[in-house]
Design a protein around this motif. Structure first.
Motif, mmCIF file in Angstrom:
data_model
loop_
_atom_site.group_PDB
_atom_site.id
_atom_site.type_symbol
_atom_site.label_atom_id
_atom_site.label_comp_id
_atom_site.label_asym_id
_atom_site.label_seq_id
_atom_site.Cartn_x
_atom_site.Cartn_y
_atom_site.Cartn_z
ATOM 1 N N CYS A 146 15.160 -28.636 -30.394
ATOM 2 C CA CYS A 146 15.829 -28.950 -29.148
ATOM 3 C C CYS A 146 17.521 -28.824 -29.609
ATOM 4 C CB CYS A 146 15.494 -30.231 -28.657
ATOM 5 S SG CYS A 146 13.819 -30.607 -28.336
ATOM 6 N N VAL A 147 17.805 -29.357 -30.664
ATOM 7 C CA VAL A 147 19.041 -29.186 -31.177
ATOM 8 C C VAL A 147 19.658 -27.733 -31.388
ATOM 9 C CG1 VAL A 147 20.600 -29.963 -33.012
ATOM 10 C CG2 VAL A 147 19.219 -31.699 -32.063
ATOM 11 N N LEU A 272 37.230 -26.124 -18.209
ATOM 12 C CA LEU A 272 36.135 -26.504 -19.076
ATOM 13 C C LEU A 272 34.669 -25.990 -18.565
ATOM 14 C CD1 LEU A 272 37.525 -30.173 -18.917
ATOM 15 C CD2 LEU A 272 38.001 -28.483 -20.653
ATOM 16 N N ARG A 273 34.033 -26.236 -19.612
ATOM 17 C CA ARG A 273 32.551 -25.705 -19.483
ATOM 18 C C ARG A 273 31.785 -26.932 -19.515
ATOM 19 N NH1 ARG A 273 30.657 -22.384 -23.773
ATOM 20 N NH2 ARG A 273 29.123 -21.450 -22.459
ATOM 21 N N LEU A 274 31.075 -27.285 -18.720
ATOM 22 C CA LEU A 274 29.892 -28.235 -18.875
ATOM 23 C C LEU A 274 28.806 -27.766 -18.873
ATOM 24 C CD1 LEU A 274 31.428 -30.823 -16.148
ATOM 25 C CD2 LEU A 274 32.283 -30.436 -18.552
ATOM 26 N N ILE A 275 27.933 -27.965 -19.866
ATOM 27 C CA ILE A 275 26.568 -27.207 -20.413
ATOM 28 C C ILE A 275 25.468 -28.173 -20.530
ATOM 29 C CG2 ILE A 275 25.363 -25.835 -22.139
ATOM 30 C CD1 ILE A 275 27.399 -24.209 -20.870
ATOM 31 N N GLY A 276 24.521 -28.064 -19.779
ATOM 32 C CA GLY A 276 23.229 -28.852 -20.084
ATOM 33 C C GLY A 276 22.362 -28.135 -20.990
ATOM 34 N N SER A 277 21.317 -28.838 -21.678
ATOM 35 C CA SER A 277 20.350 -27.909 -22.385
ATOM 36 C C SER A 277 19.058 -29.098 -22.318
ATOM 37 C CB SER A 277 20.797 -27.693 -23.766
ATOM 38 O OG SER A 277 20.181 -28.848 -24.775
ATOM 39 N N PHE A 278 18.027 -28.458 -21.739
ATOM 40 C CA PHE A 278 16.693 -29.081 -21.591
ATOM 41 C C PHE A 278 15.384 -28.810 -22.206
ATOM 42 C CE2 PHE A 278 12.449 -29.230 -19.163
ATOM 43 C CZ PHE A 278 12.375 -30.780 -19.201
ATOM 44 N N ALA A 279 15.277 -29.781 -23.192
ATOM 45 C CA ALA A 279 14.195 -29.221 -24.116
ATOM 46 C C ALA A 279 14.381 -28.209 -25.105
ATOM 47 C CB ALA A 279 12.835 -29.367 -23.326
ATOM 48 N N LEU A 280 13.306 -27.342 -25.278
ATOM 49 C CA LEU A 280 13.647 -26.171 -25.935
ATOM 50 C C LEU A 280 13.070 -25.063 -25.393
ATOM 51 C CD1 LEU A 280 11.124 -25.783 -28.670
ATOM 52 C CD2 LEU A 280 11.207 -28.030 -27.633
ATOM 53 N N LYS A 281 13.260 -23.888 -26.128
ATOM 54 C CA LYS A 281 12.720 -22.526 -25.627
ATOM 55 C C LYS A 281 12.833 -21.664 -26.466
ATOM 56 C CE LYS A 281 15.067 -19.474 -23.191
ATOM 57 N NZ LYS A 281 15.971 -18.548 -22.533
#
Ligand SMILES: [Zn+2]
Ligand SMILES: [Zn+2]
Length: 335
Positions: A146-147, A272-281
């Motif tokens: 995920c990281v 600014l960039r606001l980024i989400g990251s959900f789980a992994l792919k």
């Protein structure tokens, strides 16, 4: 077999259930190690829907105990770990290569029984060989994946200054991965001194207690800020630390009904960039290679080892402030 079963929200128990039989394309795994993660806590509290009753646990490693008749790549006795996410690879989202938004998503320990049991089944296509690794490390490959996905999404510029809010297991994985990504410095902030001590050991260039950091006024300084707290107030107050044209990665899981105040003019004016990251792919394999390489220290993140018998008490006494690092469960005995 013994299993920790959540019958309904806030009601978990140690129970005896039959060992599951693997389907033709599945592997039966004797679980050796399983990490406890925030998602398990959300499932326990009824804040994450996967259906009940449920045996949780999605970060695991073990030994192949049996294989379905169509399994070709693994054999009994092999040491393995698995990506718990089971994508359908048929829906529009999967076809668009955004499998983490699969319309028919299943996950071990969420929508089907997981690793807080002596055995579980998992489709062969999710399984990876872990020969040469210890089971504890291998169980932590899932959160590392995920990281890896988060840093790939955010982008980590060479020579960047990176700020990590929160020095729990996830923050400390982000720290180690950022160092490998060619950054100039990584600064880690937490409310606990002992977490900062480990952050320094694992390579943080500077560490601060949260209130000291606030006072040091480092606004507009970091090309990348990664929130690993999931605390809305922390997220809100961290945006100012992002450098003009920089990125803020929302990684920690905030409550789904929470809100923060963002100044849209600031986002516009400072690009600014606001980024989400959900789980992994599809990052599980990469994370596994990183863990195998020994370049990321996962075992240092484990500070508590439990058996299945300890789980009812563990889940019945969850505290709101997390003092510790990573807890790992050993369903077939502590190793
Ligand atoms: Zn997890
Ligand atoms: Zn799909």
């Amino acid at each position: 077999m013994k299993a920790y079963l959540i019958e309904k929200p806030n009601k978990g128990m140690l129970t005896d259930v039959s060992v599951p039989a693997p389907a033709d394309d599945e592997i039966l795994v004797e679980v050796k190690a399983a990490g406890i993660c925030g998602t398990d806590v959300h499932i326990f509290k009824g804040e994450y829907y996967g259906g009940y009753p449920r045996i949780p646990g999605h970060e695991f490693s073990g030994v192949v105990a049996a294989v379905g008749k169509n399994v070709t790549k693994f054999k009994v006795g092999q040491h393995i770990a698995a990506d718990p996410n089971i994508f359908c690879e048929k829906c529009d989202q999967c076809k668009a290569n955004i499998q983490n938004f699969c319309e028919d998503m299943h996950a071990v320990g969420v929508t089907r029984h997981g690793a807080f049991a002596q055995y579980l089944t998992v489709p062969e296509r999710c399984v990876f060989d872990i020969t040469g690794m210890n089971f504890t490390e291998a169980a932590l490959v899932e959160p590392l994946a995920c990281v890896v996905y988060g840093q790939e999404k955010a982008g980590v510029p060479l020579g960047a200054s990176v700020l990590i809010m929160g020095a729990g297991p996830i923050g400390l994985m982000h720290l180690q991965l950022a160092k490998m990504n060619g950054v100039a410095e990584v600064v880690v902030v937490d409310i606990f001194e002992h977490k900062l001590v480990l952050a320094t050991k694992l390579g943080a260039d500077k560490v601060y207690l949260a209130d000291e950091f606030e006072k040091s006024d480092q606004r507009n300084k970091y090309e990348l800020v990664i929130d690993c707290t999931g605390v809305p107030k922390v997220v809100e107050s961290s945006i100012k630390y992002v450098k003009d044209s920089g990125t803020m990665l929302f990684f920690g899981v905030c409550p789904d009904n929470s809100t923060i105040i963002i100044n849209p003019y600031e986002i516009f004016k400072r690009e600014l960039r606001l980024i989400g990251s959900f789980a992994l792919k599809k990052t599980y394999g990469k994370a596994l290679k990183l863990a195998k390489s020994g370049k990321i220290n996962l075992t240092a993140l484990v500070d508590k080892k439990l058996t299945l018998d300890d789980l009812p008490e563990y889940f019945n006494n969850l505290s709101s402030v997390n003092h510790g690092f990573k807890t790992v469960v050993y369903p077939n005995g502590i190793i």
